[in-house]
Each structure stands twice: as C-alpha cells, then as structure tokens.
Design an enzyme around this catalytic site. Structure first.
Site, short mmCIF file in Angstrom:
data_model
loop_
_atom_site.label_atom_id
_atom_site.label_comp_id
_atom_site.label_asym_id
_atom_site.label_seq_id
_atom_site.Cartn_x
_atom_site.Cartn_y
_atom_site.Cartn_z
N HIS A 141 0.87 -1.20 0.00
CA HIS A 141 0.00 0.00 0.00
C HIS A 141 0.89 1.23 0.00
CE1 HIS A 141 -3.85 2.11 1.47
NE2 HIS A 141 -2.96 3.06 1.24
N HIS A 188 1.45 5.36 -1.91
CA HIS A 188 1.04 6.45 -2.81
C HIS A 188 2.30 7.02 -3.45
CE1 HIS A 188 -3.08 6.57 -1.09
NE2 HIS A 188 -2.44 6.10 -0.04
N LYS A 227 -9.65 -0.75 -5.20
CA LYS A 227 -9.60 -0.04 -3.92
C LYS A 227 -10.93 0.67 -3.68
CE LYS A 227 -7.85 1.89 -0.24
NZ LYS A 227 -6.84 2.95 -0.19
N HIS A 256 -10.48 1.10 2.20
CA HIS A 256 -10.25 2.18 3.18
C HIS A 256 -11.41 2.10 4.16
CE1 HIS A 256 -8.68 6.21 4.49
NE2 HIS A 256 -9.84 6.12 5.12
N HIS A 313 -4.35 -0.25 6.16
CA HIS A 313 -3.82 0.63 7.21
C HIS A 313 -4.71 0.65 8.46
CE1 HIS A 313 -6.65 3.23 5.12
NE2 HIS A 313 -5.81 3.55 4.16
N ASP A 354 1.50 2.80 3.42
CA ASP A 354 0.64 3.98 3.22
C ASP A 354 1.48 5.26 3.20
OD1 ASP A 354 -1.69 5.35 2.67
OD2 ASP A 354 -2.27 5.57 4.77
C1 NCD Z 1 -3.67 9.17 1.73
C2 NCD Z 1 -3.24 10.15 0.65
O1 NCD Z 1 -2.73 11.23 0.97
O2 NCD Z 1 -3.38 9.84 -0.54
N1 NCD Z 1 -3.71 9.85 2.99
C3 NCD Z 1 -3.63 9.30 4.22
O3 NCD Z 1 -3.77 10.02 5.19
N2 NCD Z 1 -3.38 8.03 4.39
C4 NCD Z 1 -4.98 8.54 1.37
C5 NCD Z 1 -5.31 7.33 2.23
O4 NCD Z 1 -4.69 6.28 2.10
O5 NCD Z 1 -6.21 7.45 3.07
ZN ZN Z 2 -3.32 5.07 1.49
#
Ligand code: NCD
Ligand code: ZN
Length: 354
Positions: free
Chosen positions: A13, A15, A97, A134, A172, A245
């Site tokens: 996981h 970003h 997702k 989520h 998460h 995450d």
């Molecule tokens: C994530 C993001 O910034 O894309 N933010 C977070 O607080 N984890 C999105 C997510 O996974 O909830």
């Molecule tokens: Zn995330």
C-alpha cells in the site's frame, strides 16, 4: 556490527503520486522494495486497466530494473463487471480499492451506496480479484476516532459475510477492533499495517501542539490501539502484513492554517522504521515474514528471491526532502533512525515477471 538479512520486501500500500513527484517517491521506495501496490487516488483517479497501464509506464521511467509496480484500480459507481474481468486478466492490477466517498485525500469519486456495489463484489469474488478497503465511515455524526470501528460493524462485516470467498484487505488498520475483526475472520480477510501507526499514537500528534507531520487517515488513535497493532504485526499471524501507506504532501499543504492534508511520508525509511518496532518487541526474527512473505502469499505471488541487508547503524533523516518543485517533511525528519538498509544491485526483471 549487528545486521539482518531479509528476502526483499514488498509494500502492499503506497502512494507514489505522479509527474514531477515520481522521482522522489519511486527513488525512495525502489531502494529496498521489490513490488509495490500503488494506490489509484490521482486526480482524475486510476479507474481502468488502460489508465493503470499508462500510470505504470510513467512510474517505470523512474524505476531501476527489478522494481515492479502493481496498480490498485479505483472502485467507483461506474465500475462494471467488464472492468473487473479486465483487471482479472491483467497481471499488474490485482485489486480494486474501495474509498468511501469523502473519507480521505482524493476520495471524491468513491462509493456512496455500498449495496449498489454488491453485483461488482460478486464479480470480484467469482474472478478472484482482491477488494482493498479504506475502512472508515464518513458520517459527520460519527466521531473521527470511531470511524474505523463503525465501518467494520456496519459495512465491512456485511461485505465479508455476503461474499465469503472474496479476498478482502482492510488497509492501514488503526484500532483494536480492526485487529480483532481480522483475527476472527477467515483466511480470505487480511490487513496491512503502517510503520507510523506502529510507532505513534495520538499523543504524538496532539500533545504539546499539533504536529502536521503525524496527521493521516485513518487518524492515529490512543495508545491501547497502538499496542494492539504492535502485537498483531509482531505475532507471526499471516493475516497482518506490511503496507506503508506512505502518502506525501508538499509542506505547504500540510503546514496550512486552512486544513492539514492527511498523509505521512515514510518511503525514505519505512523498512528501517518497521525494524525498530520489531526490535523493541524482541521479535526481529518475525520481521521477514511480515515484510517479505505474508503479503506475497495473500496476493498469490511468488516471494522475492533476492535479499537485502539492514545494519544497526544510526543515521539522521533530513528535516526536509526535495519533492518535485516543492519540499516535504518526512516522518522522523531531523531525527535519528537506528537501522539502515544497505543498498545493493537489483537483479533485472525477467520478461513478464510481476
Ligand atoms: C492518503 C493520501 O494522501 O493519498 N492519505 C492518508 O492520510 N493516508 C490517502 C489514504 O490512504 O487514506
Ligand atoms: Zn493510502
């Protein structure tokens, strides 16, 4: 000097964002991860195999050989059974997702009526495509610290009992309730756990002044929940595995008087931070299964064959990192991390390998 050798870990996981941000995010993650499951919450979101293929190519331009991005597809009200079939037929899109609409960063395209997605969950169950979740409700009346537990009670339990063969990952996780739900569920249900939810609780974010660097969603909870997460991650239970995450935002979006963007950047040191947690618990011998085995097994992908080495050596994290034309404040910025990954050459990916 103390050292640990691990099969190369994966991150289930992450970003990576896009465009000018990829140099930072891919460079950091590729230092030690083999596969990463990249989240699709771009603007516009990555909703189809075609968009995922184009995004994957953009990521690969910044990647050393051996680094393999998989892309989670963004589930929307427009997702069709044909799109599920296309994902099932594509090796780099193992999951959809589910973002409840409005739950987190760039979730405006998410799901508002869960029952309407049941035909799609049915198709995912049939084709064995993973549902990545989520897990927070978005009702304004529900306290932000309770949103995960209420989601589990009112939505997730319904999905998992209605579709018992659907593979589901609660992403998460942040609460004791989530740990217990996954422990009690079948082997079809798993959870990812971040390094920051293992290392911090809401006191770290709020006591002595609000620290934007620690603000993420689901939000950090009280320490009894942190303790439950640490026990789950270090227990050797294969239902719990790594998912950082890591979610970068430029400093100006986090240190913003009109609202702090949610997300913690950990890709620069994620593996080292997890190692600190397992060391503190006296469970370093269980680290490899958490970082390099259980996730691959759940995704039904081979475990990586090469390895990495961590050495017990303090290093200081920079207080800010370059992030495209911006800068970002990383987790532990300006402070010491006790373990360090020794980087090494990565083997080339064989054709078609994931
Ligand atoms: C994530 C993001 O910034 O894309 N933010 C977070 O607080 N984890 C999105 C997510 O996974 O909830
Ligand atoms: Zn995330």
């Amino acid at each position: 000097m103390q050292s640990i050798t691990l099969k190369r870990p994966d991150d289930w996981h992450i970003h990576l964002r896009d465009d000018t941000y990829l140099a930072r995010t891919v460079g950091d993650a590729a230092r030690y991860f083999g596969r990463v499951l990249v989240m699709p919450n771009l603007v516009p979101p990555v909703t189809s195999v075609e968009l995922a293929a184009a995004y994957r190519d953009r990521i690969l331009k910044h990647a050393p050989s051996g680094f393999s991005p998989l892309i989670a597809l963004y589930l929307t009200d427009e997702t069709s059974k044909d799109m599920v079939a296309a994902a099932a037929a594509t090796p780099f899109t193992p999951a959809f997702k589910l973002y409840p609409a409005g739950a987190t960063t760039n979730s405006a395209f998410g799901i508002s009526a869960i029952e309407e997605m049941f035909p799609i969950f049915e198709a995912m169950q049939e084709q064995d495509v993973i549902l990545s979740v989520h897990g927070e409700v978005t009702d304004q009346e529900v306290d932000i610290f309770d949103r995960e537990a209420v989601f589990i009670d009112t939505i997730l339990s319904r999905i998992s009992t209605t579709f018992p063969a659907l593979r589901i990952i609660l992403e998460h996780i942040t609460t004791r309730e989530a740990v217990e739900f996954v422990q009690d569920a079948s082997a079809k249900v798993a959870a990812t756990i971040t390094a920051h939810h293992l290392l911090y609780n809401r006191n770290d974010m709020l006591a002595g002044g609000m620290k934007p660097v620690h603000y993420c969603l689901p939000v950090l909870k009280r320490n009894v929940h942190q303790t439950a997460l640490i026990s789950a991650a270090t227990s050797g239970d294969s239902s719990f595995f790594i998912g950082t995450d890591s979610a970068p935002h430029p400093r100006h979006a986090k240190e913003n008087a009109c609202g702090c963007a949610a997300g913690c950047y950990t890709a620069h040191a994620a593996l080292e931070l997890y190692t600190e947690v397992f060391e503190a618990e006296g469970q370093l011998d269980r680290l490899e299964a958490f970082t390099s085995e259980f996730g691959a097994d759940f995704y039904q992908l081979p475990r990586n064959e090469d390895s990495i080495e961590l050495i017990r050596q303090d290093w200081q994290v920079a207080s800010a990192l370059t992030f495209g034309n911006d800068e970002l404040v990383p987790t532990r910025g300006g402070d010491v991390v006790r373990w360090q990954v020794r980087t090494g050459d990565r083997p080339p990916l064989s054709d078609g390998a994931i």
